[in-house]
Design an enzyme around this catalytic site. Structure first.
Site, mmCIF file in Angstrom:
data_model
loop_
_atom_site.group_PDB
_atom_site.id
_atom_site.type_symbol
_atom_site.label_atom_id
_atom_site.label_comp_id
_atom_site.label_asym_id
_atom_site.label_seq_id
_atom_site.Cartn_x
_atom_site.Cartn_y
_atom_site.Cartn_z
ATOM 1 N N HIS A 91 5.643 5.608 -0.346
ATOM 2 C CA HIS A 91 6.161 4.370 -0.328
ATOM 3 C C HIS A 91 5.620 3.357 0.081
ATOM 4 O O HIS A 91 4.426 3.371 0.387
ATOM 5 C CB HIS A 91 7.613 4.832 0.745
ATOM 6 C CG HIS A 91 7.205 4.793 2.036
ATOM 7 N ND1 HIS A 91 6.710 6.193 2.640
ATOM 8 C CD2 HIS A 91 6.804 3.765 3.158
ATOM 9 C CE1 HIS A 91 6.295 5.890 3.896
ATOM 10 N NE2 HIS A 91 6.518 4.500 4.229
ATOM 11 N N HIS A 103 0.778 -1.364 -0.054
ATOM 12 C CA HIS A 103 -0.068 0.071 -0.016
ATOM 13 C C HIS A 103 0.647 1.259 -0.060
ATOM 14 O O HIS A 103 2.063 1.200 0.537
ATOM 15 C CB HIS A 103 -0.787 0.083 1.161
ATOM 16 C CG HIS A 103 -1.751 -1.200 1.288
ATOM 17 N ND1 HIS A 103 -1.934 -1.793 2.638
ATOM 18 C CD2 HIS A 103 -2.555 -1.939 0.364
ATOM 19 C CE1 HIS A 103 -2.735 -2.872 2.589
ATOM 20 N NE2 HIS A 103 -2.907 -2.763 1.145
#
Length: 288
Positions: free
Chosen positions: A227, A138
């Site tokens: 990230h 995610h």
């Protein structure tokens, strides 16, 4: 209903009616001097029946060390808005090789969301690939925060409105980076987006922030760094972990193994998870 019957007894059952009824009456009724019965109140229902479904709990199944960063309040639901990411098969070999090197030099690393020690997985390449990389990751577009049940429809409606009709775009993960959570209780080895896709993701974070702000929810970090995290370790070991990562990158650079992109993928949508329910957003303009 079955739980209530188990707690109070089934009044409609007559399998033991000849013996059970006098016993129950004697236990429930106390005779006083004027012969009027005094009824002893029944015990309260089990606590499990009073907990609403999908409410926030601290420990997820199989993940005892993952704790929410906010206090549990009955009736609250965890809200998380994110871009799902899958690592393409062609890029897994390089990533796994790097994880192995770091794991051999930094003890105590675990796989994110699975909480299995990385050094154990490194003994079996197939297990390492399947557990460490063969799942969904995610990119968070907002903080994971608690919301009340009456806020759900409004939050979902506004997110859907602000995140619709965007063009698909490519996301480049091109940098190994180390992050630490707000409480300094965990360090994360991550892959950061620094070029391709950064502008689009930043705009989407701004859209999510607008919705959060309207609902008095805490906004995302002022300078977001999109990230995905691959591994974690207890405590703030960011300095030592970062030194090891930089040394390995330097060795790869000398050997001519450094690439501009570690891997790239296409953004295929945005999801919002509230409790155990997932909502899909983004109807792309370039969809057929």
């Amino acid at each position: 209903m079955e739980a209530l019957i188990a707690s109070y007894g089934d009044a409609s059952s007559d399998s033991d009616s000849d013996t059970a009824l006098p016993t129950a009456t004697a236990a429930s009724i106390t005779t006083i001097s004027n012969t009027k019965p005094e009824i002893t109140p029944l015990p309260p229902p089990p606590v499990s029946l009073l907990i609403p479904p999908n409410s926030i709990d601290y420990f997820q199944a199989g993940q005892p060390s993952r704790m929410r960063s906010f206090a549990h309040v009955e009736g609250n639901y965890a809200l998380h808005v994110y871009i799902p990411v899958y690592i393409p098969p062609a890029s897994k070999k390089e990533i796994l090789s790097f994880l192995k090197k770091i794991s051999s030099l930094v003890p105590g690393l675990h796989v994110v969301d699975v909480d299995i020690p990385l050094d154990i997985l490194c003994k079996d390449d197939q297990k390492l690939e399947h557990v460490a990389l063969g799942r969904e990751f995610h990119i968070s577009l907002g903080r994971t925060v608690p919301i009340r049940v009456h806020q759900i429809d409004s939050v979902v409606s506004m997110l859907r409105q602000r995140l619709q009709f965007k063009n698909r775009y490519w996301i480049d993960f091109s940098k190994w980076e180390v992050f630490v959570n707000d409480d300094k209780t965990r360090s994360f080895l991550s892959l950061e987006v620094v070029n391709g896709g950064l502008a689009e993701i930043t705009k989407q974070i701004e859209s999510v922030n607008q919705v959060y702000k309207l609902h008095n929810l805490p906004e995302f970090y002022k300078d977001p760094r999109p990230h995905i995290s691959l591994a974690w370790a207890l405590g703030d070991i960011s300095d030592s972990l970062k030194r090891v990562v930089e040394e390995e990158i330097k060795k790869s650079s000398i050997a001519g193994l450094v690439q501009k992109r570690i891997f790239t993928c296409k953004c295929r949508g945005i999801e919002c998870k509230i409790g155990n329910k997932t909502y899909n957003f983004c109807k792309f303009l370039d969809e057929p």
